[in-house]
Enzyme design. Structure first.
Site, PDB file in Angstrom:
ATOM      1  N   HIS A 297      65.771  32.426   4.106  1.00  0.00           N
ATOM      2  CA  HIS A 297      66.238  33.809   4.163  1.00  0.00           C
ATOM      3  C   HIS A 297      67.274  34.030   3.072  1.00  0.00           C
ATOM      4  O   HIS A 297      67.682  33.081   2.376  1.00  0.00           O
ATOM      5  CB  HIS A 297      66.801  34.152   5.543  1.00  0.00           C
ATOM      6  CG  HIS A 297      68.031  33.388   5.937  1.00  0.00           C
ATOM      7  ND1 HIS A 297      68.039  32.020   6.103  1.00  0.00           N
ATOM      8  CD2 HIS A 297      69.306  33.799   6.195  1.00  0.00           C
ATOM      9  CE1 HIS A 297      69.251  31.628   6.472  1.00  0.00           C
ATOM     10  NE2 HIS A 297      70.046  32.693   6.521  1.00  0.00           N
TER      11      HIS A 297
ATOM     12  N   HIS B 108      70.511  34.917   2.942  1.00  0.00           N
ATOM     13  CA  HIS B 108      71.951  34.727   3.031  1.00  0.00           C
ATOM     14  C   HIS B 108      72.331  33.699   1.971  1.00  0.00           C
ATOM     15  O   HIS B 108      71.622  32.703   1.770  1.00  0.00           O
ATOM     16  CB  HIS B 108      72.368  34.270   4.427  1.00  0.00           C
ATOM     17  CG  HIS B 108      72.469  35.410   5.399  1.00  0.00           C
ATOM     18  ND1 HIS B 108      72.355  35.233   6.765  1.00  0.00           N
ATOM     19  CD2 HIS B 108      72.676  36.752   5.205  1.00  0.00           C
ATOM     20  CE1 HIS B 108      72.494  36.414   7.366  1.00  0.00           C
ATOM     21  NE2 HIS B 108      72.682  37.341   6.436  1.00  0.00           N
TER      22      HIS B 108
ATOM     23  N   ASP C 161      74.262  31.216   1.453  1.00  0.00           N
ATOM     24  CA  ASP C 161      74.378  29.768   1.636  1.00  0.00           C
ATOM     25  C   ASP C 161      73.020  29.073   1.691  1.00  0.00           C
ATOM     26  O   ASP C 161      72.949  27.845   1.796  1.00  0.00           O
ATOM     27  CB  ASP C 161      75.195  29.441   2.893  1.00  0.00           C
ATOM     28  CG  ASP C 161      74.657  30.104   4.158  1.00  0.00           C
ATOM     29  OD1 ASP C 161      74.277  31.287   4.094  1.00  0.00           O
ATOM     30  OD2 ASP C 161      74.644  29.443   5.212  1.00  0.00           O
ATOM     31  N   HIS C 162      71.953  29.864   1.557  1.00  0.00           N
ATOM     32  CA  HIS C 162      70.610  29.274   1.571  1.00  0.00           C
ATOM     33  C   HIS C 162      69.862  29.453   0.244  1.00  0.00           C
ATOM     34  O   HIS C 162      68.780  28.886   0.091  1.00  0.00           O
ATOM     35  CB  HIS C 162      69.789  29.862   2.716  1.00  0.00           C
ATOM     36  CG  HIS C 162      70.301  29.467   4.065  1.00  0.00           C
ATOM     37  ND1 HIS C 162      69.755  28.454   4.819  1.00  0.00           N
ATOM     38  CD2 HIS C 162      71.360  29.938   4.768  1.00  0.00           C
ATOM     39  CE1 HIS C 162      70.436  28.320   5.937  1.00  0.00           C
ATOM     40  NE2 HIS C 162      71.424  29.213   5.932  1.00  0.00           N
TER      41      HIS C 162
ATOM     42  N   HIS D 188      67.081  36.121  13.398  1.00  0.00           N
ATOM     43  CA  HIS D 188      68.373  36.127  12.737  1.00  0.00           C
ATOM     44  C   HIS D 188      68.745  37.569  12.386  1.00  0.00           C
ATOM     45  O   HIS D 188      68.006  38.512  12.700  1.00  0.00           O
ATOM     46  CB  HIS D 188      68.312  35.233  11.483  1.00  0.00           C
ATOM     47  CG  HIS D 188      69.651  34.836  10.961  1.00  0.00           C
ATOM     48  ND1 HIS D 188      70.694  34.454  11.777  1.00  0.00           N
ATOM     49  CD2 HIS D 188      70.137  34.735   9.688  1.00  0.00           C
ATOM     50  CE1 HIS D 188      71.740  34.143  11.039  1.00  0.00           C
ATOM     51  NE2 HIS D 188      71.434  34.314   9.767  1.00  0.00           N
TER      52      HIS D 188
ATOM     53  N   ASP E  73      68.537  29.274  10.207  1.00  0.00           N
ATOM     54  CA  ASP E  73      69.396  30.130  11.023  1.00  0.00           C
ATOM     55  C   ASP E  73      68.599  30.946  12.035  1.00  0.00           C
ATOM     56  O   ASP E  73      67.703  31.723  11.671  1.00  0.00           O
ATOM     57  CB  ASP E  73      70.177  31.084  10.123  1.00  0.00           C
ATOM     58  CG  ASP E  73      71.077  30.338   9.142  1.00  0.00           C
ATOM     59  OD1 ASP E  73      70.827  29.148   8.905  1.00  0.00           O
ATOM     60  OD2 ASP E  73      72.022  30.951   8.628  1.00  0.00           O
TER      61      ASP E  73
ATOM     62  N   HIS F 231      73.809  22.629   9.858  1.00  0.00           N
ATOM     63  CA  HIS F 231      74.318  23.985   9.628  1.00  0.00           C
ATOM     64  C   HIS F 231      75.587  24.215  10.458  1.00  0.00           C
ATOM     65  O   HIS F 231      75.743  25.197  11.165  1.00  0.00           O
ATOM     66  CB  HIS F 231      73.259  25.036   9.974  1.00  0.00           C
ATOM     67  CG  HIS F 231      73.543  26.392   9.388  1.00  0.00           C
ATOM     68  ND1 HIS F 231      74.188  27.384  10.087  1.00  0.00           N
ATOM     69  CD2 HIS F 231      73.286  26.920   8.161  1.00  0.00           C
ATOM     70  CE1 HIS F 231      74.314  28.460   9.337  1.00  0.00           C
ATOM     71  NE2 HIS F 231      73.764  28.198   8.151  1.00  0.00           N
TER      72      HIS F 231
END
Length: 303
Positions: free
Chosen positions: A62, A64, A66-67, A142, A212, A270
């Protein structure tokens, strides 16, 4: 069959020293599949001496940061190093536009082909099928469109013991042996028993990556009996309300999923930056699912 997971990043959105954002390398035989690409992933790949030419597929769960914030740097470095091999990136809608804009305004001309495949984050969808592996999406719950990935390696035929074959052994007979057949030579009458000239091929293995997500049981049927599952465990039960508010899971919830799908192995990660020590995550999960492991950066887990 070589089937193992290298942990490159175990953190969540807020940076913590010695804990990097999400990134994982699934290695199947001689191919490597990069799963998520948080900030600094290229440095982690260098640290572990990963050959970039073995990475031809990248899976982003996805959008976000941090990914995927490490993806622009990784692709740019591959370009500077004169990469020629194409790469296919599986990601939700929007990533192709983000990368195109970045490269446009930095006047970066990518000299290798990038194929973008938009993932369906709401339904189970087959996105890759090769002689080595099949991959399908795992719908997750999410705050933004998000999916995990289910990898299944292909079982191989029986392996030939070449040193035991007679000289000039006919190729059609070799194919029959790989298929598990015994052979009776119609001219000489000689019989070649399969068990004398072959060994068992590799069995299919499976790995589920659940990034997530809030706790939900929609994926239980899809993931039944997987060999290993990585499941986010951002919080412990003491922060259950926070997990629900942010559409994340607790360690106990991750273990509950692993138990319900009858997984063989659970790896959790995570972790929220509020946790400096992860003992509670592990003990909480083990109470529900005994074969739980904390994702540790730099460690390789055999599946």
């Amino acid at each position: 069959m070589n089937f193992e997971l290298l942990i490159l990043g175990t953190g969540s959105a807020t940076p913590v020293l010695n804990r990097h954002p999400s990134a994982f390398l699934l290695c199947i035989e001689n191919e490597s599949f990069l799963i998520d690409c948080g900030e600094g992933t290229q440095y982690r790949l260098l640290e572990h001496k990963v050959k970039s030419t073995r990475i031809r597929h990248i899976f982003i769960s996805h959008l976000h940061g941090d990914h995927y914030f490490g993806l622009i740097g990784l692709l740019s470095s591959w370009n500077l190093n004169q990469r020629k091999e194409s790469v296919t990136i599986f990601a939700p809608r929007g990533l192709a536009e983000i990368l195109t804009i970045q490269f446009k305004h930095s006047d970066t001309k990518i000299n290798f082909k990038i194929n973008f495949v938009e993932t369906d984050t709401e339904n189970i969808h087959s996105i890759l099928d090769t002689n080595l592996v099949s991959v399908e999406t795992i719908p997750l719950h999410h705050r933004i469109p998000c999916c995990g990935f289910l990898f299944r390696s292909k079982a191989s035929k029986r392996k030939i013991l070449a040193e035991k074959l007679p000289e000039n052994f006919p190729i059609p007979y070799i194919k029959m042996l790989k298929d598990g057949l015994d052979i009776s030579d119609e001219f000489s009458g000689e019989v070649f028993l399969n068990k004398d000239f072959t060994t068992t091929g590799s069995v299919s293995k499976s790995f589920a990556y659940c990034s997530d997500t809030a706790y939900n049981e929609l994926k239980i049927n899809q993931l039944q009996n997987v060999d290993a599952i990585y499941h986010e465990a951002t919080f412990t039960e003491s922060e259950l309300k926070r997990a629900q508010q942010t559409n994340h899971s607790t360690a106990r919830q991750a273990a509950t999923i692993a138990k319900k799908i009858n997984a063989n192995q659970l790896i959790i990660g995570h972790y929220s930056s509020r946790y400096k020590i992860l003992d509670a995550h592990l003990s909480e999960s083990i109470e529900v699912f005994a074969n739980t492991f904390l994702a540790e950066e730099g460690k390789t887990y055999k599946i």
